[in-house]
Design a protein around this motif. Sequence first.
Motif, PDB file in Angstrom:
ATOM      1  N   THR A 142       0.844  -1.200   0.000  1.00  0.00           N
ATOM      2  CA  THR A 142       0.000   0.000   0.000  1.00  0.00           C
ATOM      3  C   THR A 142       0.875   1.244   0.000  1.00  0.00           C
ATOM      4  N   LEU A 143       0.453   2.235  -0.736  1.00  0.00           N
ATOM      5  CA  LEU A 143       1.156   3.513  -0.822  1.00  0.00           C
ATOM      6  C   LEU A 143       0.167   4.637  -0.554  1.00  0.00           C
ATOM      7  N   VAL A 144       0.579   5.618   0.243  1.00  0.00           N
ATOM      8  CA  VAL A 144      -0.215   6.824   0.467  1.00  0.00           C
ATOM      9  C   VAL A 144       0.643   8.012   0.025  1.00  0.00           C
ATOM     10  N   THR A 145       0.174   8.765  -0.953  1.00  0.00           N
ATOM     11  CA  THR A 145       0.967   9.857  -1.510  1.00  0.00           C
ATOM     12  C   THR A 145       0.068  10.804  -2.289  1.00  0.00           C
ATOM     13  N   ASP A 150       5.371   8.884  -7.596  1.00  0.00           N
ATOM     14  CA  ASP A 150       5.320   7.780  -6.633  1.00  0.00           C
ATOM     15  C   ASP A 150       4.308   6.732  -7.077  1.00  0.00           C
ATOM     16  N   ILE A 151       3.169   7.191  -7.550  1.00  0.00           N
ATOM     17  CA  ILE A 151       2.121   6.268  -7.978  1.00  0.00           C
ATOM     18  C   ILE A 151       2.566   5.478  -9.205  1.00  0.00           C
ATOM     19  N   LYS A 152       3.214   6.157 -10.146  1.00  0.00           N
ATOM     20  CA  LYS A 152       3.683   5.471 -11.358  1.00  0.00           C
ATOM     21  C   LYS A 152       4.767   4.448 -11.010  1.00  0.00           C
ATOM     22  N   ARG A 153       5.624   4.775 -10.074  1.00  0.00           N
ATOM     23  CA  ARG A 153       6.641   3.813  -9.633  1.00  0.00           C
ATOM     24  C   ARG A 153       5.986   2.596  -8.991  1.00  0.00           C
ATOM     25  N   ILE A 188      -4.779   9.495 -12.093  1.00  0.00           N
ATOM     26  CA  ILE A 188      -4.007  10.196 -11.065  1.00  0.00           C
ATOM     27  C   ILE A 188      -4.437  11.654 -10.998  1.00  0.00           C
ATOM     28  N   GLU A 189      -4.571  12.307 -12.145  1.00  0.00           N
ATOM     29  CA  GLU A 189      -4.978  13.714 -12.174  1.00  0.00           C
ATOM     30  C   GLU A 189      -6.355  13.898 -11.547  1.00  0.00           C
ATOM     31  N   THR A 190      -7.259  12.934 -11.799  1.00  0.00           N
ATOM     32  CA  THR A 190      -8.607  13.023 -11.238  1.00  0.00           C
ATOM     33  C   THR A 190      -8.586  12.903  -9.725  1.00  0.00           C
TER      34      THR A 190
END
Length: 319
Positions: A142-145, A150-153, A188-190
């Motif tokens: 899980t990632l919070v950012t 970061d999301i693309k990675r 991501i933009e949304t």
Amino acid sequence: MHILFIADPLESFKTYKDSTFAMMRAAAARGHTLSACEPKDVMWQSGGVVTGFVRDISLTGELENWFISKQDKPNERPAPLKDFDAVIMRKDPPFDSEYFYATHLLEQAEREGAKVFNKARSLRDHPEKLAIMEFPQFVSPTLVTRDASDIKRFHAEHKDIILKPLDGMGGAGIFRVKADGLNLGGIIETLNKDGAQTVMVQKFIPAIEQGDKRILVINGAPVPYCLARIPQGGEVRGNLAAGGKGVAQPITPRDREIAEHIGSNLAKRGLFLIGLDVIGEQLTEINVTSPTCFQEITDQMGWDVATHFITQLELLLNQ
């Protein structure tokens, strides 16, 4: 006991499935007195105590026209929250600024002697999606950012991911992006609004096909049955609000392990009722505001969740 429920408007309840209604019905059956108000009916004037403009209600036994109020309008009866034996906060999300302010009023009421469930500070301190991060042993990657890179990675590492807003409810705003990365940039933009909002990203859990299980934990111990909310029609979301089918079933040994560990920890913080969301063997959310699925589990399994909730409340208050 005299119990005050702080909830959404009583007239808006869908009584055939509403868990707050089930609590009220169980409390009345055990001889307790009921009052209700909305968060907007709670006020604190300098030099005074936190007060609710309440309606004293009795139940009719019907699903339509289900209550009778002694007051035509809430402002007919101001009552200090500390005068009730228990105050049950059941306002549905979203957890917005008004909900945040309500927790501060409830916390002041607690300082004055009110017994509030769930505890106001703990409602504030356990955001329902972020709260899982305290228990990494039960959580899928899980990632919070708020950072797009970061999301693309994360996507490049895990290939198949779920993205969701931290303040979403009922499955709103949840997206799945597979290995091809189709529309990842637009999603991501949304969600992050060009870096202005934080997003949660998780590795996709294929076991969602068997359902997103709601496990209820009352006074630190799990209810022995859960409700698996199974996606329908090609959906990735199992939420009932998103069209999922609710199927009650016994909890598994892994479900119990997760629930007992988290339940014992959070009960010490004043979280009397929590709802864990588990997909497969992975924890995805900890619901603390107004966990639901009482009636679905009771109707399908014959195990009365609401009566158990009230009896546990009685035990706690009589200690």
